[in-house]
Design an enzyme around this catalytic site. Structure first.
Site, PDB file in Angstrom:
ATOM      1  N   GLU A 122      -4.201   3.012   6.755  1.00  0.00           N
ATOM      2  CA  GLU A 122      -4.135   2.830   5.299  1.00  0.00           C
ATOM      3  C   GLU A 122      -4.767   4.056   4.630  1.00  0.00           C
ATOM      4  O   GLU A 122      -4.278   4.540   3.622  1.00  0.00           O
ATOM      5  CB  GLU A 122      -4.879   1.547   4.886  1.00  0.00           C
ATOM      6  CG  GLU A 122      -4.901   1.352   3.373  1.00  0.00           C
ATOM      7  CD  GLU A 122      -5.365  -0.030   2.946  1.00  0.00           C
ATOM      8  OE1 GLU A 122      -5.096  -1.010   3.669  1.00  0.00           O
ATOM      9  OE2 GLU A 122      -6.005  -0.122   1.894  1.00  0.00           O
ATOM     10  N   SER A 182     -10.714  -0.468   3.863  1.00  0.00           N
ATOM     11  CA  SER A 182      -9.912  -0.778   5.063  1.00  0.00           C
ATOM     12  C   SER A 182      -9.291   0.493   5.624  1.00  0.00           C
ATOM     13  O   SER A 182      -8.666   1.257   4.891  1.00  0.00           O
ATOM     14  CB  SER A 182      -8.797  -1.763   4.720  1.00  0.00           C
ATOM     15  OG  SER A 182      -9.377  -2.991   4.379  1.00  0.00           O
ATOM     16  N   ARG A 224       0.821  -1.234   0.000  1.00  0.00           N
ATOM     17  CA  ARG A 224       0.000   0.000   0.000  1.00  0.00           C
ATOM     18  C   ARG A 224       0.845   1.271   0.000  1.00  0.00           C
ATOM     19  O   ARG A 224       0.491   2.271   0.627  1.00  0.00           O
ATOM     20  CB  ARG A 224      -0.958   0.049   1.199  1.00  0.00           C
ATOM     21  CG  ARG A 224      -1.954  -1.066   1.253  1.00  0.00           C
ATOM     22  CD  ARG A 224      -2.966  -1.038   0.106  1.00  0.00           C
ATOM     23  NE  ARG A 224      -3.731  -2.261   0.179  1.00  0.00           N
ATOM     24  CZ  ARG A 224      -3.340  -3.408  -0.393  1.00  0.00           C
ATOM     25  NH1 ARG A 224      -2.236  -3.455  -1.135  1.00  0.00           N
ATOM     26  NH2 ARG A 224      -4.069  -4.489  -0.262  1.00  0.00           N
TER      27      ARG A 224
HETATM   28  C1  LIG Z   1     -15.788  -0.002  -0.755  1.00  0.00           C
HETATM   29  C2  LIG Z   1     -14.296   0.163  -0.875  1.00  0.00           C
HETATM   30  C3  LIG Z   1     -13.496  -0.946  -1.136  1.00  0.00           C
HETATM   31  C4  LIG Z   1     -12.115  -0.795  -1.252  1.00  0.00           C
HETATM   32  N1  LIG Z   1     -11.359  -1.912  -1.500  1.00  0.00           N
HETATM   33  C5  LIG Z   1     -10.017  -1.776  -1.622  1.00  0.00           C
HETATM   34  C6  LIG Z   1      -9.197  -2.919  -1.879  1.00  0.00           C
HETATM   35  O1  LIG Z   1      -9.667  -4.042  -1.988  1.00  0.00           O
HETATM   36  N2  LIG Z   1      -7.868  -2.727  -2.007  1.00  0.00           N
HETATM   37  C7  LIG Z   1      -7.288  -1.479  -1.908  1.00  0.00           C
HETATM   38  O2  LIG Z   1      -6.060  -1.363  -2.064  1.00  0.00           O
HETATM   39  N3  LIG Z   1      -8.037  -0.387  -1.665  1.00  0.00           N
HETATM   40  C8  LIG Z   1      -9.383  -0.493  -1.517  1.00  0.00           C
HETATM   41  N4  LIG Z   1     -10.144   0.618  -1.274  1.00  0.00           N
HETATM   42  C9  LIG Z   1      -9.482   1.931  -1.140  1.00  0.00           C
HETATM   43  C10 LIG Z   1      -9.384   2.730  -2.456  1.00  0.00           C
HETATM   44  O3  LIG Z   1     -10.476   2.454  -3.313  1.00  0.00           O
HETATM   45  C11 LIG Z   1      -8.088   2.486  -3.218  1.00  0.00           C
HETATM   46  O4  LIG Z   1      -6.958   2.779  -2.436  1.00  0.00           O
HETATM   47  C12 LIG Z   1      -8.037   3.343  -4.487  1.00  0.00           C
HETATM   48  O5  LIG Z   1      -6.996   2.908  -5.277  1.00  0.00           O
HETATM   49  C13 LIG Z   1      -7.881   4.831  -4.199  1.00  0.00           C
HETATM   50  O6  LIG Z   1      -8.162   5.536  -5.390  1.00  0.00           O
HETATM   51  P1  LIG Z   1      -8.867   6.962  -5.358  1.00  0.00           P
HETATM   52  O7  LIG Z   1      -8.954   7.448  -6.746  1.00  0.00           O
HETATM   53  O8  LIG Z   1     -10.134   6.908  -4.615  1.00  0.00           O
HETATM   54  O9  LIG Z   1      -7.772   7.795  -4.562  1.00  0.00           O
HETATM   55  P2  LIG Z   1      -8.041   8.979  -3.538  1.00  0.00           P
HETATM   56  O10 LIG Z   1      -8.723   8.443  -2.344  1.00  0.00           O
HETATM   57  O11 LIG Z   1      -8.659  10.120  -4.233  1.00  0.00           O
HETATM   58  O12 LIG Z   1      -6.538   9.345  -3.158  1.00  0.00           O
HETATM   59  C14 LIG Z   1      -5.715   8.427  -2.471  1.00  0.00           C
HETATM   60  C15 LIG Z   1      -4.290   9.010  -2.377  1.00  0.00           C
HETATM   61  O13 LIG Z   1      -3.741   9.071  -3.680  1.00  0.00           O
HETATM   62  C16 LIG Z   1      -3.402  10.423  -4.027  1.00  0.00           C
HETATM   63  N5  LIG Z   1      -3.731  10.580  -5.448  1.00  0.00           N
HETATM   64  C17 LIG Z   1      -4.912  10.312  -6.067  1.00  0.00           C
HETATM   65  N6  LIG Z   1      -4.800  10.499  -7.396  1.00  0.00           N
HETATM   66  C18 LIG Z   1      -3.526  10.896  -7.621  1.00  0.00           C
HETATM   67  C19 LIG Z   1      -2.776  11.242  -8.793  1.00  0.00           C
HETATM   68  N7  LIG Z   1      -3.327  11.222 -10.021  1.00  0.00           N
HETATM   69  N8  LIG Z   1      -1.476  11.588  -8.648  1.00  0.00           N
HETATM   70  C20 LIG Z   1      -0.891  11.613  -7.431  1.00  0.00           C
HETATM   71  N9  LIG Z   1      -1.550  11.323  -6.280  1.00  0.00           N
HETATM   72  C21 LIG Z   1      -2.841  10.945  -6.379  1.00  0.00           C
HETATM   73  C22 LIG Z   1      -4.238  11.303  -3.098  1.00  0.00           C
HETATM   74  O14 LIG Z   1      -3.633  12.562  -2.863  1.00  0.00           O
HETATM   75  C23 LIG Z   1      -4.266  10.446  -1.836  1.00  0.00           C
HETATM   76  O15 LIG Z   1      -3.073  10.589  -1.099  1.00  0.00           O
HETATM   77  C24 LIG Z   1     -11.529   0.490  -1.127  1.00  0.00           C
HETATM   78  C25 LIG Z   1     -12.332   1.608  -0.866  1.00  0.00           C
HETATM   79  C26 LIG Z   1     -13.711   1.444  -0.735  1.00  0.00           C
HETATM   80  C27 LIG Z   1     -14.567   2.665  -0.463  1.00  0.00           C
END
Ligand SMILES: Cc1cc2nc3c(=O)[nH]c(=O)nc-3n(C[C@H](O)[C@H](O)[C@H](O)COP(=O)(O)OP(=O)(O)OC[C@H]3O[C@@H](n4cnc5c(N)ncnc54)[C@H](O)[C@@H]3O)c2cc1C
Length: 302
Positions: free
Chosen positions: A297, A227, A176
């Site tokens: 996380e 998580s 992660r």
């Molecule tokens: C129902 C649910 C299930 C999930 N299941 C999982 C799972 O199985 N496994 C898992 O790993 N995660 C899981 N997640 C967490 C999440 O979906 C992942 O970590 C996902 O990859 C985050 O993407 P996001 O676009 O929402 O990022 P955001 O939440 O918008 O950002 C996350 C981080 O990345 C940075 N960021 C975002 N985009 C960029 C970019 N283009 N350039 C630089 N930095 C950036 C942000 O500043 C922040 O620090 C889950 C979440 C939910 C709500």
């Protein structure tokens, strides 16, 4: 520089969709978060670059987000400029077994597109609601797989507006995490993945199984961010939290899920303060019982 001067500079130079004090609860899966001082959804890389350069020129703190599914935004909000990469960055290009995807493309869409092209490697991401940018930065993973395993390279933009590729080895992926996670000067524009061919039926079956497993073990119906804590080495954070007696504990409108103890759900109008208080209770109880310090996380912004 005063807020008004900053605002008129941003308006004059960007002439596009600047929002002031935009409530971040509209942009996070937890439905929690105070206002972003300035908020823009850039519609393409040229505007993204312009925003980055302007933030530097105006000395504004800059935050880039994707779908907001891994974020806890504080109730006081986020100072400076927040850029959300969404539909303007959702292109998916396929050449042979290689997929190149914009940072704003959603993981379930990428998984479906790969399936339609009989390409393996993405079936496990189908139930993760985030964007490619967030997934790369966080090295998203599930079902024993993680995104770094299929990455070939990532297109980056830096604070000077220069665009260049970083190879997988330069991203220093871990559990992660990646080199970009705490980097406030380089961001993801797109990523290229190496897939491999397989039969659509086989891939569809795998995807269905992964989605069914999620439905079985994950809470449905309340806003959440997946998580909350990382799994400590060799342990399951959910199990430790459950054994420490935290399942179901509530602070305000935030509750440790009854179904999966590593998830905190928003029962209605939870605040970031509720969630943080709950996080601290969980950490203390787990530390007391197991002498293990849980690490977050989810990313806290603000
Ligand atoms: C129902 C649910 C299930 C999930 N299941 C999982 C799972 O199985 N496994 C898992 O790993 N995660 C899981 N997640 C967490 C999440 O979906 C992942 O970590 C996902 O990859 C985050 O993407 P996001 O676009 O929402 O990022 P955001 O939440 O918008 O950002 C996350 C981080 O990345 C940075 N960021 C975002 N985009 C960029 C970019 N283009 N350039 C630089 N930095 C950036 C942000 O500043 C922040 O620090 C889950 C979440 C939910 C709500």
């Amino acid at each position: 520089m005063t807020g008004l001067v900053v605002q008129s500079e941003l308006n004059a130079k960007l002439a596009t969709g600047l929002l002031l004090n935009e409530p971040m609860h509209k942009h996070t899966s937890w439905h929690i978060g105070g206002p972003a001082e300035y908020f823009i959804e850039p519609k393409d890389t040229a505007i993204f670059k312009k925003c980055i350069l302007l933030a530097k020129e105006l000395a504004l703190p800059l935050t880039i987000i994707g779908k907001g599914t891994n974020l806890l935004v504080l109730d006081s909000g986020i100072p400076g400029l927040v850029l959300k990469l969404g539909p303007g960055f959702k292109d998916i290009k396929i050449i042979d077994t290689q997929i190149t995807v914009g940072a704003g493309a959603l993981l379930p869409t990428v998984a479906q597109t790969a399936l339609q092209h009989n390409l393996a490697g993405f079936a496990w991401v189908a139930g993760i609601p985030g964007s490619i940018g967030g997934a790369v930065v966080m090295n998203a993973g599930a079902h024993g797989c993680c995104i770094s395993e299929i990455i070939q390279s990532v297109k980056i933009i830096n604070e000077q507006g220069q665009i260049f590729d970083l190879a997988k080895e330069q991203l220093f992926f871990g559990y992660r995490t990646s080199i970009l996670k705490d980097d406030r000067s380089r961001w993801v524009v797109e990523a290229t993945f190496n897939c491999w061919s397989d039969q659509r039926q086989t891939l569809a079956k795998q995807m269905k199984q992964y989605l069914a497993k999620r439905r079985q073990v994950q809470p449905q119906g309340y806003p959440n961010a997946g998580s909350v804590f990382k799994n400590p080495s060799g342990e399951s954070a959910g199990k430790l939290i459950e054994l420490a007696g935290c399942k179901g504990i509530k602070v305000g409108q935030a509750q440790v899920s009854e179904i999966h103890a590593n998830w905190i759900v928003n029962l209605g109008n939870a605040t970031a303060k509720d969630v943080i208080t709950l996080i601290n209770i969980i950490k203390n109880k787990v530390k007391e019982k197991f002498n293990i310090t849980l690490q977050l996380e989810v990313r806290v912004l603000g």
